[in-house]
Design a protein around this motif. Structure first.
Motif, PDB file in Angstrom:
ATOM      1  N   ARG A 111       0.822  -1.211   0.000  1.00 43.18           N
ATOM      2  CA  ARG A 111       0.000   0.000   0.000  1.00 43.18           C
ATOM      3  C   ARG A 111       0.854   1.257   0.000  1.00 43.18           C
ATOM      4  NH1 ARG A 111      -1.048   2.909   4.132  1.00 43.18           N
ATOM      5  NH2 ARG A 111      -0.689   1.274   5.651  1.00 43.18           N
TER       6      ARG A 111
ATOM      7  N   CYS B 181       4.402  -5.625 -11.766  1.00 40.03           N
ATOM      8  CA  CYS B 181       4.938  -4.355 -11.257  1.00 40.03           C
ATOM      9  C   CYS B 181       6.280  -4.041 -11.922  1.00 40.03           C
ATOM     10  CB  CYS B 181       5.098  -4.402  -9.741  1.00 40.03           C
ATOM     11  SG  CYS B 181       3.514  -4.446  -8.887  1.00 40.03           S
TER      12      CYS B 181
ATOM     13  N   PRO C  19       5.607   8.985  -9.902  1.00 38.15           N
ATOM     14  CA  PRO C  19       5.662   7.774 -10.723  1.00 38.15           C
ATOM     15  C   PRO C  19       7.065   7.314 -11.106  1.00 38.15           C
ATOM     16  CG  PRO C  19       4.003   9.291 -11.559  1.00 38.15           C
ATOM     17  CD  PRO C  19       4.761  10.022 -10.489  1.00 38.15           C
TER      18      PRO C  19
ATOM     19  N   GLN D   7       7.652   2.651 -17.303  1.00 36.24           N
ATOM     20  CA  GLN D   7       7.822   4.002 -16.758  1.00 36.24           C
ATOM     21  C   GLN D   7       9.222   4.541 -17.059  1.00 36.24           C
ATOM     22  OE1 GLN D   7       5.675   6.082 -15.002  1.00 36.24           O
ATOM     23  NE2 GLN D   7       7.314   7.582 -14.999  1.00 36.24           N
TER      24      GLN D   7
ATOM     25  N   ARG E 168       2.175   6.632  -6.829  1.00 38.68           N
ATOM     26  CA  ARG E 168       1.113   7.523  -7.290  1.00 38.68           C
ATOM     27  C   ARG E 168       1.549   8.988  -7.209  1.00 38.68           C
ATOM     28  NH1 ARG E 168      -1.939   4.837  -4.249  1.00 38.68           N
ATOM     29  NH2 ARG E 168      -3.161   3.260  -5.099  1.00 38.68           N
ATOM     30  N   VAL E 169       2.260   9.323  -6.134  1.00 34.04           N
ATOM     31  CA  VAL E 169       2.709  10.700  -5.943  1.00 34.04           C
ATOM     32  C   VAL E 169       3.871  11.030  -6.874  1.00 34.04           C
ATOM     33  CG1 VAL E 169       3.672  12.337  -4.270  1.00 34.04           C
ATOM     34  CG2 VAL E 169       1.932  10.713  -3.531  1.00 34.04           C
TER      35      VAL E 169
ATOM     36  N   LYS F 187       2.768   1.690  -3.336  1.00 30.01           N
ATOM     37  CA  LYS F 187       1.854   2.141  -4.392  1.00 30.01           C
ATOM     38  C   LYS F 187       1.522   3.626  -4.228  1.00 30.01           C
ATOM     39  CE  LYS F 187      -0.624  -2.064  -5.677  1.00 30.01           C
ATOM     40  NZ  LYS F 187      -1.933  -2.742  -5.636  1.00 30.01           N
ATOM     41  N   ASP F 188       1.286   4.045  -2.985  1.00 26.94           N
ATOM     42  CA  ASP F 188       0.987   5.461  -2.730  1.00 26.94           C
ATOM     43  C   ASP F 188       2.165   6.345  -3.127  1.00 26.94           C
ATOM     44  OD1 ASP F 188      -1.526   4.771  -1.807  1.00 26.94           O
ATOM     45  OD2 ASP F 188      -1.034   5.052   0.321  1.00 26.94           O
TER      46      ASP F 188
ATOM     47  N   ASN G  83       5.496  -2.700 -15.340  1.00 27.06           N
ATOM     48  CA  ASN G  83       5.031  -1.312 -15.224  1.00 27.06           C
ATOM     49  C   ASN G  83       6.205  -0.368 -14.988  1.00 27.06           C
ATOM     50  OD1 ASN G  83       2.336  -1.935 -15.598  1.00 27.06           O
ATOM     51  ND2 ASN G  83       1.910  -2.122 -13.421  1.00 27.06           N
TER      52      ASN G  83
ATOM     53  N   HIS H  97       9.290   1.691  -6.630  1.00 28.81           N
ATOM     54  CA  HIS H  97       9.026   0.542  -7.514  1.00 28.81           C
ATOM     55  C   HIS H  97       9.744  -0.705  -7.001  1.00 28.81           C
ATOM     56  CE1 HIS H  97       6.834   2.395 -10.867  1.00 28.81           C
ATOM     57  NE2 HIS H  97       7.584   3.470 -10.668  1.00 28.81           N
TER      58      HIS H  97
END
Length: 174
Positions: free
Chosen positions: A103, A138, A113, A145, A110-111, A106-107, A141, A119
């Motif tokens: 969690r 992941c 990337p 990125q 989000r803030v 991921k947060d 992803n 990561h």
């Protein structure tokens, strides 16, 4: 004649720039800390974060989490939010709480990337949860990125070895 000295490396300039950014953040933080609310000075996010970092260095992960939670609520938290969330992910990983580590990582992503460490911690948390498939997603992803920026960090590339090993181990146990 002696050859002229070589110019400083790119790393040197990056280090100087990073130090300037830290000094700027700390100066803003000191301004926030000296502004008073009813005569009492406030503890800023950067101060809480630094205290959390000390606790992590001493392997006091519960204490660090408490400091980091305070950092997220303190003045100036926006500037350090992804760093604090990523550090919280590390604490949760060390405590074996993979769901919370996921969690927080991921947060942090989000803030910010393009935050490599977030990561990496997200992938580690999925691997620790015995979920190499999600770790692989992941990883992909993150690769997308960073390849969009033109460079894929070596640390990210090296994680693939661990994901493959975990996937092979999982298929052998089925």
């Amino acid at each position: 004649p002696p050859s002229p000295p070589s110019p400083p490396s790119c790393q040197y300039y990056k280090k100087i720039k990073r130090e300037e950014q830290i000094q700027s953040l700390m100066a803003d933080d000191r301004k926030d800390a000296t502004s008073s609310h009813g005569g009492a000075s406030t503890i800023t996010a950067l101060t809480w974060k630094e205290q959390g970092n000390v606790a992590v260095g001493e392997k006091r992960y519960h204490d660090a989490l408490s400091k980091y939670e305070s950092a997220l609520k303190a003045p100036g938290s926006a500037s350090v939010r992804p760093l604090v969330l990523c550090n919280m992910a590390l604490c949760y990983l060390e405590l074996g709480n993979n769901a919370s580590a996921i969690r927080c990582a991921k947060d942090a992503i989000r803030v910010r990337p393009n935050y490599l460490k977030a990561h990496v911690r997200l992938i580690r948390a999925h691997l620790s949860s015995n979920n190499p498939e999600k770790a692989g997603l992941c990883y992909l992803n993150a690769m997308n990125q960073f390849s969009a920026t033109g460079s894929v960090p070596v640390a990210l590339q090296e994680l693939w070895t661990f994901i493959e090993a975990a996937s092979e181990s999982e298929s052998e146990s089925e």
